[in-house]
Design an enzyme around this catalytic site. Structure first.
Site, PDB file in Angstrom:
ATOM      1  CB  CYS B  77      -0.858  -0.032   1.265  1.00 36.26           C
ATOM      2  SG  CYS B  77      -1.849   1.458   1.541  1.00 36.26           S
ATOM      3  CG  HIS B 192      -6.557   0.310  -4.817  1.00 32.28           C
ATOM      4  ND1 HIS B 192      -5.781   0.456  -3.698  1.00 32.28           N
ATOM      5  CD2 HIS B 192      -7.746  -0.194  -4.392  1.00 32.28           C
ATOM      6  CE1 HIS B 192      -6.475   0.063  -2.630  1.00 32.28           C
ATOM      7  NE2 HIS B 192      -7.667  -0.334  -3.025  1.00 32.28           N
TER       8      HIS B 192
END
Lengths: 273, 273
Positions: B77, B192
Site C-alpha cells: 500500500c 489499486h
C-alpha cells in the site's frame, strides 16, 4: 530489525579494479558505512577463465572478506556473480548481493522497444545469466549479447580513453547493433565498463539508454540494509582496499580512476592465490 | 543464510483490495511461498486520512500480520509505505519492504526525457515520498505528481472499466500531462491502479511508459528472500486472505478481480478496528 543498526563493514569483491565503480556508488549513497574491498589482482581477468576456476577463486576471496567480519557481501563482479553467486550464498553467514539481477531489472524497466543489448566478458556471456535474469523480469524481451574480451585488460591497464579504446568499442558495439538494430537499451554487464561509459555513450548515440550495473547494485545494497535495519549509525566510516596481487600496480590503476578517494592499498593473503 | 530455507509465510498489507495486485505478482514469481494478506476493509480508503491515522492503522494491521509468524512483511500500500514504513520497521522483528522505493527506481531507469509523472492518493502525494525516492535514484529527474482521490473508491467498488472510470482517468491524466507535457514515464503510485492499467495505457498513449509498483515490489521481495536464503523449499504453499471489514463485500470485489485464485476470505480481529 527492530531499532537495530550494524557497524560492521560492507565487503565488496571483484576480479580487479572494476568493482571500484560499485564501491564508489556505495560510498556515495551510504556515506556512513565502512567498507572493505578486495580485488583479485593476482588472477584478473576472470572473463576468459573456466567456470570452475572462477568459482574456486571467488570462494577463496569471499572467505577472506567474510573473515573481515562484514555484514553484507557484494559480488561486484559480473563474471563472479554469474558463475558463483549460489555457491557463495551457500557458504556465507551474511547476505550476499550480486550485480546481475539489479542491472537486469533496470534494463527491463528501461527498454521501450523490448530489445536489450548486453555487453560483458566471455564468461558472463557464456553463463547466460543476463538473458535469464532479464527474461525473469519480463519474458517478452529480446536480449542480444556481445562478448568484449579486450575491455577488462584495457581498463586494468588504465586505458580509459584514446584511439585503441574507441576502436575496440566501435567494433564490439557495431557488431551488437548489427545483430539487432532495434536495441534501445544497452546493459553494461561488467563492473569495469562504467569507466568507459563516455566512449560507449558516444558510440551508441542518444537513442540507446545505457544501464550501469554498478549504480543499480549500490541501490540494491541500500535497500537490503534498510529492510534489515542494518545501516551504520556511528558514521565513523573506515575504508580499506586490498588486492591479492602487487600493491603498486593495483594502486596505480585504481588511483588514476578514483584519485584522492582511494585509501592506501593493502596486500591480502588469500588462501589459494 | 548458509543453505537455509524458511517455510513461514510472506505477509502483505493493504488498506483494501489494491494490494492483491502485489499478492498476485508475488504468487506468480514465488509459487512455492505461503502468503497471508490483510486488507483493512473496515477503514479503507487511507488516501484522504491524516498521516497519524494512517500510521496507527498500519501499525495495528502490521501487528496482526506479525502475529501470524510471517518471515517478511510487505506494505503493499503506497499510502501506508509513504507514511508509516520507518515506524513499522522499528516495530518489526522481520524485514519490511515498502512499495515506494522499488517503483521509484524502475521509473528512474525507464525515463529517457528525465520527466516522470506520478499518480497516487492524496496522502501519498502530500507525503512527498515519490519525488524523494525518485530524486534519490537520480537527482536530475523532474517529477510531477497528480492526486487521484476518486480512483481507490472506484476500484474498491469494483468499477474497473466503463465511462465513469474512463472519464476520471481522462481528467486526472490530462491535468498531469498539461502540467508537464514532457513526461515519458508514468508511475502508478498506488497498488489499486494496476487494475485500471488498460484504461491508463489507452489514455496516455504508447509514448509514455507505465511503471507498476506491484510488479517491482514483487521483484524486490524475491531479491530479498534470495539474499537472505529464506526461500521456501517445501513448496506446500498455503494462501490466506483476511479483511478487517465485512467478508462478503471484500470477497465480492476481490473475487471479481482475482477469480478462482482467491482463497476463502477470513475476518481478522485487528486491535483498534
Amino acid at each position: 530489525m527492530g531499532t537495530g543498526s550494524d557497524e560492521r563493514p560492507i565487503g565488496l569483491f571483484d576480479s580487479g579494479v572494476g568493482g571500484l565503480t560499485v564501491l564508489s556508488e556505495v560510498r556515495r549513497r551510504l556515506p556512513a558505512e565502512a567498507t572493505v574491498y578486495l580485488g583479485d589482482g593476482a588472477r584478473t581477468p576472470y572473463g576468459p577463465r573456466p567456470a570452475d576456476d572462477v568459482r574456486r577463486f571467488t570462494l577463496e576471496c569471499a572467505d577472506w572478506l567474510l573473515a573481515q567480519d562484514v555484514k553484507l557481501l557484494i559480488l561486484a563482479c559480473n563474471t563472479a556473480t554469474s558463475q558463483a553467486l549460489p555457491q557463495v550464498r551457500d557458504r556465507s553467514p551474511v547476505p550476499v548481493l550480486g550485480v546481475v539481477r539489479p542491472g537486469a531489472v533496470s534494463a527491463a524497466a528501461s527498454t521501450r522497444a523490448g530489445h536489450v543489448g548486453v555487453i560483458a566478458t566471455a564468461g558472463t556471456v557464456a553463463s547466460g545469466a543476463y538473458p535469464a535474469a532479464i527474461g525473469e523480469a519480463d519474458a517478452r524481451l529480446i536480449v542480444t549479447q556481445q562478448a568484449c574480451p579486450e575491455l577488462v585488460p584495457l581498463v586494468e591497464a588504465g586505458e580509459m580513453s584514446g584511439p585503441r579504446a574507441e576502436g575496440l568499442l566501435h567494433g564490439y558495439l557495431g557488431e551488437l547493433l548489427a545483430a539487432d538494430p532495434d536495441i534501445d537499451t544497452l546493459l553494461l554487464g561488467c563492473t569495469h565498463y562504467p569507466l568507459l561509459r563516455p566512449l560507449i555513450e558516444a558510440e551508441v548515440g542518444p537513442g540507446v539508454a545505457v544501464v550501469d550495473s554498478a549504480f543499480t547494485a549500490a541501490l540494491a545494497a541500500e535497500d537490503l540494509l534498510e529492510a534489515l535495519r542494518a545501516r551504520s549509525s556511528s558514521g565513523s566510516s573506515r575504508h580499506r582496499v586490498a588486492t591479492t596481487g602487487p600493491v603498486e600496480a593495483f594502486s596505480a590503476v585504481a588511483g588514476r580512476v578514483f584519485g584522492a578517494e582511494l585509501p592506501a592499498v593493502e596486500r591480502a593473503a588469500v588462501e589459494g592465490v
